[in-house]
Structure formats: C-alpha cells, structure tokens
Design a protein around this motif. Structure first.
Motif, short mmCIF file in Angstrom:
data_model
loop_
_atom_site.label_atom_id
_atom_site.label_comp_id
_atom_site.label_asym_id
_atom_site.label_seq_id
_atom_site.Cartn_x
_atom_site.Cartn_y
_atom_site.Cartn_z
N GLY A 1 0.67 -1.19 -0.12
CA GLY A 1 0.19 0.01 -0.09
C GLY A 1 0.64 1.16 0.07
N ARG A 2 0.23 2.45 0.24
CA ARG A 2 0.82 3.54 0.42
C ARG A 2 0.46 4.62 1.20
NH1 ARG A 2 1.48 7.94 -5.06
NH2 ARG A 2 2.88 9.24 -4.10
N GLY A 3 1.23 5.07 2.05
CA GLY A 3 0.94 6.08 3.07
C GLY A 3 1.62 7.48 2.69
N ILE A 4 0.41 8.18 2.69
CA ILE A 4 0.74 9.76 2.58
C ILE A 4 0.32 10.75 3.61
CG2 ILE A 4 0.02 11.74 0.97
CD1 ILE A 4 -0.23 9.71 -1.37
N GLN A 5 1.10 11.83 3.59
CA GLN A 5 0.66 12.99 4.77
C GLN A 5 0.60 14.12 4.06
OE1 GLN A 5 3.61 12.48 8.24
NE2 GLN A 5 1.57 12.65 9.26
N LEU A 6 -0.48 14.79 4.12
CA LEU A 6 -0.86 16.05 3.36
C LEU A 6 -1.16 17.04 4.63
CD1 LEU A 6 -3.42 15.08 0.68
CD2 LEU A 6 -0.94 15.64 0.51
N THR A 7 -0.29 18.17 4.72
CA THR A 7 -0.29 19.10 5.85
C THR A 7 -0.76 20.40 5.37
OG1 THR A 7 1.48 17.92 6.70
CG2 THR A 7 0.92 20.07 7.58
N GLY A 8 -1.72 21.13 6.16
CA GLY A 8 -2.22 22.20 5.49
C GLY A 8 -3.59 22.66 6.64
N HIS A 9 -4.06 23.86 6.43
CA HIS A 9 -5.42 24.04 7.05
C HIS A 9 -6.33 23.31 6.23
CE1 HIS A 9 -4.02 27.51 9.38
NE2 HIS A 9 -3.10 27.84 8.29
N HIS A 10 -7.29 22.75 7.19
CA HIS A 10 -8.36 21.84 6.72
C HIS A 10 -9.23 22.79 5.67
CE1 HIS A 10 -7.82 20.19 10.83
NE2 HIS A 10 -7.17 19.31 10.25
N GLU A 11 -9.72 23.96 5.85
CA GLU A 11 -10.44 24.50 5.04
C GLU A 11 -9.86 25.01 3.83
OE1 GLU A 11 -8.61 27.73 8.19
OE2 GLU A 11 -9.31 25.41 8.21
#
Length: 329
Positions: free
Chosen positions: A291-301
């Motif tokens: 599988g693949r794991g990804i982190q996306l970081t930023g304001h939810h909105e």
C-alpha cells in the motif's frame, strides 16, 4: 599558535551535468494561468512535485476506488466545525465514501449544525462561569438518542443519524454528514473518549450507554475495513489521537479475522500539523506490507476542499460511483 589547514580545491573532481540524474525537469513544473481559469485547469497546472503530486495521487486513488473498494473517512471535530461537512456530504451522495468514522467531537458539531443550525461556542467565556458545554438541548437530545440506540442494539453513529433523520425542524440537514449517511445508508460510527466530550458532563449521560454504543461501533468499523483490500482508501481528516488509535486496533481485528487482509490500500492523513499517532498508526504501520501512506499538511478549510474537488474532477462531471466495495476476503 594553532595551525590551520585548508582543503585543496584544485584537486576536486567534477562530473558532466549530462550524467547527473535530475529530480526536476520542465515537465514537472507549474503552469501559469491561461485563458481557462476553471478548477480542472488549476488542478492540472500544479507542479508534479512533493505535496502537489501526493495530493493528486490521493484524489486519483479515491476516484479509482469509488464504487469498487472501500473509502473510509475518519473525522476529527475541527473538520466539521470549519464548514467542510457539505463537501463530505457530496462524496457520500456520489457513492464515494463507504464508511464515516467520527470522534465524539465531530459527531457533536455535526449534530448541532443539523438540529440547531449552529455550533462552536466560546470555550474560554463558558469555562469562566462553568457553562461551557452545558447547552441543554445538545446533551439531552444526543444522550437520549444514544440511550435509544443502546436499547435497540444499535451503534452510536446509527442512533444519532436516525434521531436526526426523524427530527423536525432540521435547519442544517443539507450540511449534516450524519443525516447524509442515514439517507444514503452509509455506515457511520462514533468513537467516544469518555470525559472528553461535552455531552458526557450532562445529567443525562449514561456511561453504560456510551460504552455499549461506541463499542458496537468499534466492531462495525472493524467489519468495514476488509473492503480496503487491494485499492481502497482510508482518510484521517483532523483527528490527532482518537481515530488513529481506534483505526490501528480495528485494522488488527480485520486482519486477524481475514487472513492478514486488508493490505494494498492508500492511507492518507490530512491535518494542520504532523502528529505522531496519525503518522505512525495510519500512514506508516498499516502500509508496511503493501500500500501507500501519504501525509498532506495544511489548513483543513483549504486542503480538504482541494482534495474533494480533485476527486470530483477525477470522477468526471456528473458521474456517480456505482456498485459496492469488495469485501477483500
């Protein structure tokens, strides 16, 4: 006196740039705006590098999974509080999301928006005089819904969604994830942390009810996870502790009961900052064996609308996912 020595730069060896492997070339660069200022043009203009590449990869994975594999959305309260419910409702209505798992905060914000048309109080002001979290209707109605659910052998999410579906008036129905799940028969589970949620501080709170309904929802989440196998997607949207911990245990149960499955899914954490538990319990450990794991970081909105619009663009305008996700067994 100290003796200083200097490296002899004249002896350095250089290499032709033609032999060097470059990570960036013109095909990966961002495109400036042209005459088309629509979302697709914007989406396609993003550089094919780092987080922009990951964002598009997650959107494509969700679109590919839609109607074929499970897409599990795990929610923290802030995601609902900042107004993203209608976007998730759209993915529910399109048949993309197959299971919604909320922490208690997300359920409370969604319930209040649906039932009363507003949520998110001034915590500091309420804490000063002891009224924080003490809205009578919220505690009374949500705890009553949980008690009814417990008596009927239902889970917390099912109980709350059914209570809203039968309630009138319902000023925020269109924005409610709980209501959408009831309408579309999408499983919704609520995972309580006793004492961490405002409805637990009300006279109507019943620990046995909270435990029974939330534990049933834990079993239901575990039963949904085999559908992730070989192409599904799990999204952790804004839960730093509760949902990553619950997911790890539910995944263990699913693999225990299903011969090591699910594997081969995409696990994505979206939050304003990178926390230990989402990184380790959602992104890294579950995907070690495929599988693949990804982190996306930023304001939810900002981040979540980009992701949802990207999914819809990948699906194609007007296209609705059909079929049911594979069990992965």
């Amino acid at each position: 006196m100290t003796e200083y020595r200097e490296a002899d730069f004249s002896r350095l060896k250089t290499v032709p740039i033609a032999t060097r492997r470059n990570k960036v070339d013109p095909s990966l660069l961002a495109h400036p705006p042209g005459s088309d200022l629509g979302f697709r043009a914007f989406w396609n203009s993003l550089p094919d590098i780092l987080a922009a590449r990951d964002l598009r990869a997650v959107a494509q994975a969700i679109a590919t999974a839609a109607g074929r594999r499970a897409v599990v959305a795990m929610l923290g309260g802030h995601v609902v509080k900042v107004g993203l419910g209608p976007l998730l409702v759209t993915l529910i209505e399109r048949g993309v999301i197959t299971h919604v798992a909320m922490n208690g905060s997300a359920a409370i914000h969604d319930f209040e928006l649906a039932a009363y048309g507003g949520t998110s109080e001034d915590v500091a002001a309420g804490l000063a005089d002891g009224t924080f979290g003490m809205a009578d209707e919220t505690g009374r109605e949500m705890n009553a819904a949980l008690a009814t659910a417990a008596a009927a052998g239902r889970g917390a999410g099912e109980g709350l969604s059914l209570a809203l579906a039968s309630r009138q008036p319902l000023p925020g129905a269109a924005a409610s994830i709980l209501v959408a799940c009831a309408r579309r028969s999408v499983p919704v589970t609520v995972h309580a942390a006793v004492g961490a949620e405002i409805i637990h501080q009300h006279p109507s709170a019943d620990g046995a009810v909270i435990g029974a309904t939330s534990h049933r929802d834990f079993k239901r989440l575990a039963a949904s996870l085999p559908g992730l196998h070989d192409g599904g997607v799990v999204l952790n949207l804004g839960s730093a502790v509760v949902m990553p911990e619950v997911f790890l245990k539910a995944l263990t149960i699913a693999r225990n009961l299903n011969g090591g499955k699910p594997t081969g899914f995409t696990a994505c954490d979206c939050d304003m900052q990178r926390h230990y538990r989402p990184r380790v319990n959602v992104v890294e450990r579950p995907t070690v064996n495929g599988g693949r794991g990804i982190q996306l970081t930023g304001h939810h909105e900002i981040l979540v609308p980009l992701l949802v619009w990207g999914v819809l663009a990948a699906l194609g305008e007007g296209k609705t996912a059909t079929g049911s996700p594979s069990s992965g067994r």
